[in-house]
Design an enzyme around this catalytic site. Structure first.
Site, PDB file in Angstrom:
ATOM      1  N   GLU A 155       9.358  -0.569  -4.065  1.00 36.18           N
ATOM      2  CA  GLU A 155       8.159   0.262  -3.971  1.00 36.18           C
ATOM      3  C   GLU A 155       7.233  -0.332  -2.918  1.00 36.18           C
ATOM      4  OE1 GLU A 155       6.154   1.113  -7.685  1.00 36.18           O
ATOM      5  OE2 GLU A 155       4.185   1.085  -6.714  1.00 36.18           O
ATOM      6  N   GLU A 160      -3.539   1.718  -2.353  1.00 36.18           N
ATOM      7  CA  GLU A 160      -3.777   1.890  -3.781  1.00 36.18           C
ATOM      8  C   GLU A 160      -5.224   1.513  -4.040  1.00 36.18           C
ATOM      9  OE1 GLU A 160      -0.926   1.080  -7.607  1.00 36.18           O
ATOM     10  OE2 GLU A 160      -1.063  -0.456  -6.069  1.00 36.18           O
TER      11      GLU A 160
END
Length: 275
Positions: A155, A160
């Site tokens: 990932e 984020e």
């Protein structure tokens, strides 16, 4: 909760277009100039481009991952109330409402099986929401996820964000032996600016055995197999697909509180990929 290894800071002046950037970086970093545009999503028209994007729907239970594996609280829909394309901007709106057994709704879109890429510059220009319990992200998963599962697939979190910290974003990788709370991550902090008041560009330049992280073309991190926190196999030399979503709640940000105002909107001006 993700552990933050280091915070880089950006001091932006409001009077002139100048900045002071500070971050301890390895002088041997690999930096590659990539200028061949191979995917350009400017969100023209009035609908999401179905040749490039698909919706992921539900609360994760369809995948056997209630809360999408992160204790998230939202139900993802393909309704216009949660995702809209208008005047060159795609918006994802998180709403507080009872829907299919969940107390919140939002949207999540992916390029899986439609646009998948190994290496290049991947970037998006975005304006972020604000409030405790909001978790928007611009990220990637390996195309072999259905065969090998997570975190073996890998990932790459390009951007984020914890909505309770409106001046900080995070860039991370997850892989076998370094996932979840042990992800390899670094944070980037604006000293006198908020990410919910204007657009900024979040991107990576990704090649064999390295991933560089950028905010507004400022390099703030490089992750390689030699990073001391990469304690398992490097799984990033293969194709990945793109995801954009806004979660509500979850293990990274916690639930909304009484001060969180809904609806909240993530705005995306464009997504571009170069090689």
């Amino acid at each position: 909760m993700k552990k933050t290894k280091m915070i880089c800071s950006m001091l932006v002046t409001s009077v002139i277009a100048a900045s002071l950037f500070s971050c301890d970086l390895d002088e041997t970093q690999t930096v590659t100039t990539l200028d061949n545009l191979v995917m350009q999503e400017d969100f023209d028209g009035t609908e999401l481009n179905s040749e490039l994007w698909s919706f992921e729907l539900g609360d994760g239970s369809e995948e056997g991952l209630p809360g999408w594996g992160n204790n998230e609280l939202q139900y993802y829909t393909d309704r216009e109330e949660n995702l809209k394309v208008e005047e060159g901007v795609m918006t994802i709106t998180a709403r507080k409402e009872s829907f299919q057994g969940s107390n919140y709704t939002s949207a999540r879109i992916i390029t899986k099986a439609k646009f998948e890429k190994q290496y290049g510059r991947i970037e998006a220009r975005m304006k972020l929401p604000w409030g405790t319990g909001l978790w928007p992200a611009f990220w990637m998963l390996g195309t072999d996820i259905d065969q090998v599962g997570w975190p073996q697939t890998g990932e790459i979190d390009i951007m984020e964000y914890d909505g309770s910290e409106p001046n900080v974003v995070h860039g991370s990788v997850h892989g076998p032996g370094y996932s979840g709370g042990n992800a390899v991550t670094k944070s980037y902090e604006f000293i006198n600016d908020r990410l919910d008041t204007g657009f900024h560009t979040y991107g990576i330049e990704w090649g064999e055995n390295y991933i560089n992280y950028y905010v507004d073309d400022v390099l703030y991190n490089q992750i390689t197999p030699e990073n001391e926190d990469v304690t398992g196999e490097w799984v990033f030399n293969k194709p990945f697909y793109i995801i954009i979503n806004m979660a509500v709640g979850g293990s990274f940000v916690g639930p909304p509180n009484a001060d969180t105002v809904f609806p909240q909107t993530l705005e995306v001006d464009y997504v571009r990929v170069y090689e």
